[in-house]
Design an enzyme around this catalytic site. Structure first.
Site, PDB file in Angstrom:
ATOM      1  N   LYS A 276       0.815  -1.224   0.000  1.00 10.43           N
ATOM      2  CA  LYS A 276       0.000   0.000   0.000  1.00 10.43           C
ATOM      3  C   LYS A 276       0.850   1.276   0.000  1.00 10.43           C
ATOM      4  CE  LYS A 276      -4.332  -1.594   2.038  1.00 10.43           C
ATOM      5  NZ  LYS A 276      -5.317  -1.365   3.092  1.00 10.43           N
TER       6      LYS A 276
ATOM      7  N   ASP B 142     -10.840   2.596   1.654  1.00  8.94           N
ATOM      8  CA  ASP B 142     -11.117   1.994   2.967  1.00  8.94           C
ATOM      9  C   ASP B 142     -12.056   2.869   3.817  1.00  8.94           C
ATOM     10  OD1 ASP B 142      -9.665  -0.324   2.559  1.00  8.94           O
ATOM     11  OD2 ASP B 142      -7.802   0.551   3.310  1.00  8.94           O
TER      12      ASP B 142
END
Ligand code: ATR
Length: 282
Positions: free
Chosen positions: A72, A108
């Site tokens: 990420k 997210d």
């Protein structure tokens, strides 16, 4: 040879075999009757940059995909463009092609918020309303949630973590309503709080969690947990036992997948009870 009109997307991470994302996206592709694939690609840590370069050059026929641990942060550094959310969170979980560039986003926070919308219609502050959230955990998973709470207008976001310095670091970095607090004060923080979120790994696979005094929370308060194995964690059991509304974290996984699917395959899919049951039972 002409390129097929099939659209392809990926999820990569290490390890990646346990990922539920291929099941989620394949379900939507089939349900919507789209010509597409979504596959897990396992890469070694030093293979990620070359993988992205091959997507950009068109050598790999991929529209984009999802990125999970440990890529990420690398994705954040390597994409050509970042949208505002990814910039703020400092990590990318969704990559897509637009105008000849590779874009990075982070879905997210959206997934977190959309999941709670499925459980409650009034967990978010309305204009001018003062709401307080208590967040436990200052690791990678908490950044997107802190950003979402701040963006949604929570006036106070009290951040508790075993290692106080980590919470303080996020307070300084993200700013706004976020205040790092000492663990010893968590019951005080819960007094009249509207939302409690566990973003730490406490309670995962049934491990022990502190016995928090959720009864002190405001009327109509909501308790949620991003740990979803088990689905009803000890934090959620405790809250439910005290008559507090709860929301499990499984839907966050389903909802965070929606914006990516729309980027790659051109249609916005829906998170339904049937999808949830299918992925839970897989
Ligand atoms: P993730 O990216 O999944 O958030 P992480 O960055 O390792 O993973 O963060 C895990 C979170 O769970 C952290 O907030 C961690 O607290 P520390 O910052 O003090 O490490 C928290 N955590 C993990 N095990 C814990 C435990 N036994 N007690 C309290 N907090 C714990």
């Amino acid at each position: 040879m002409a390129k097929s009109d099939r659209k392809n997307a990926f999820v990569t991470g290490f390890p990646i075999k346990q990922s539920k994302s291929p099941l989620i996206h394949s379900y939507w592709l089939e349900q919507l009757g789209l010509n597409g694939t979504y596959k897990a690609v396992e890469l070694e840590e030093d293979g990620f940059a070359a993988f992205l370069a091959s997507i950009k050059s068109g050598e790999l026929d991929l529209e984009g995909g999802n990125v999970t641990m440990p890529f990420k942060e690398q994705a954040f550094k390597l994409v050509d463009r970042l949208d505002d959310i990814a910039k703020k969170i400092g990590a990318v979980n969704t990559i897509y092609k637009k105008d000849g560039h590779l874009w990075g986003s982070n879905t997210d926070g959206y997934g977190f918020s959309a999941n709670l919308d499925d459980f409650s219609s009034d967990w978010k502050p309305k204009s001018g309303q003062n709401k307080r959230a208590v967040v436990l955990g200052a690791g990678g998973a908490s950044r997107a949630i802190l950003y979402a709470l701040s963006d949604l207008g929570f006036k106070e976001v009290l951040l508790f973590n075993r290692t106080f310095e980590r919470a303080k670091g996020l307070e300084l970095e993200l700013g706004g309503p976020i205040q790092a607090c000492y663990m010893a004060d968590i019951d005080k923080g819960l007094q009249n709080a509207d939302l409690f979120v566990n973003t730490s790994s406490l309670g995962m696979h049934g491990s022990d969690v502190p016995d928090l005094d959720f009864k002190k929370m405001a009327k109509g308060a909501l308790v949620t947990d991003i740990v979803y194995s088990p689905l009803k964690t000890k934090f959620l059991q405790n809250a439910e036992h005290k008559g507090i509304k709860i929301a499990d974290g499984f839907g966050m996984l389903l909802h965070q997948a929606v914006p990516g699917f729309e980027h790659w395959f051109g249609q916005r899919p829906e998170v339904t009870v049937k999808l949830r049951q299918q992925i839970l039972s897989a």
